[in-house]
Scaffold this active site. Sequence first.
Site, PDB file in Angstrom:
ATOM      1  CD  GLU A  88      51.373 -77.182 -32.021  1.00  0.00           C
ATOM      2  OE1 GLU A  88      51.779 -76.162 -31.440  1.00  0.00           O
ATOM      3  OE2 GLU A  88      51.945 -78.294 -31.890  1.00  0.00           O
ATOM      4  CB  CYS A  98      53.407 -76.712 -35.250  1.00  0.00           C
ATOM      5  SG  CYS A  98      53.838 -78.333 -34.567  1.00  0.00           S
ATOM      6  CB  CYS A 145      57.937 -75.502 -33.241  1.00  0.00           C
ATOM      7  SG  CYS A 145      57.318 -76.867 -34.259  1.00  0.00           S
ATOM      8  CG  HIS A 199      55.551 -80.774 -32.163  1.00  0.00           C
ATOM      9  ND1 HIS A 199      56.180 -79.575 -32.412  1.00  0.00           N
ATOM     10  CD2 HIS A 199      56.509 -81.593 -31.676  1.00  0.00           C
ATOM     11  CE1 HIS A 199      57.455 -79.668 -32.091  1.00  0.00           C
ATOM     12  NE2 HIS A 199      57.682 -80.893 -31.645  1.00  0.00           N
TER      13      HIS A 199
END
Length: 180
Positions: free
Chosen positions: A96, A123, A120, A94
């Site tokens: 992040e 993260c 999410c 992801h």
Amino acid sequence: MDKRNQKQQPDPSNGSKRKREGCLDCSDYFMAVAVLTSKMSEDPNTQVGACIVNQDNKVVSTGHNQMPKGGKDKLPWEQKKEDEHDTKYPYVCHAELNAIMNKNSADVKGCTIYVTLFPCNECAKLIIQGGIKAVVYLSDRYKDRYSTKVSKKMLDLAGIPYEQFYPKGAPEIVININPN
């Protein structure tokens, strides 16, 4: 001509220069960096970008969702398959995560992360453990998903505020990279 691109002339009445009108607000700029960074994602369905900023309003890092190194051309981008191992979900890194890993400083403690999509739960763990102090997000389109609800619960418990981004200036920034 767009007023934002015009140079202000000195004010003859007081001899000082006025500020140029239409300057980007810092938060508009940082979210624009996150949006621009998301354009690097090869995901055909969801492009996410992140921009981490320190207390001095300096960009510490950016990241976008992508496959791990070595698997870029070997792993699937599909969202649905009979076998979950043939989807992107167990593999994709992801935005992040990539922003935290790409940092150009010793750590991200005390920083703010600007993200194009609400983080999410996985993260959120990275954000909390990294010491990030605030989350600014553009979209919360998955707010009813389990992972988003868990993420918000963890951020709340950690005392990390999150807020949806609303542009302070123009809602659109046009970037022309054509030299002509």
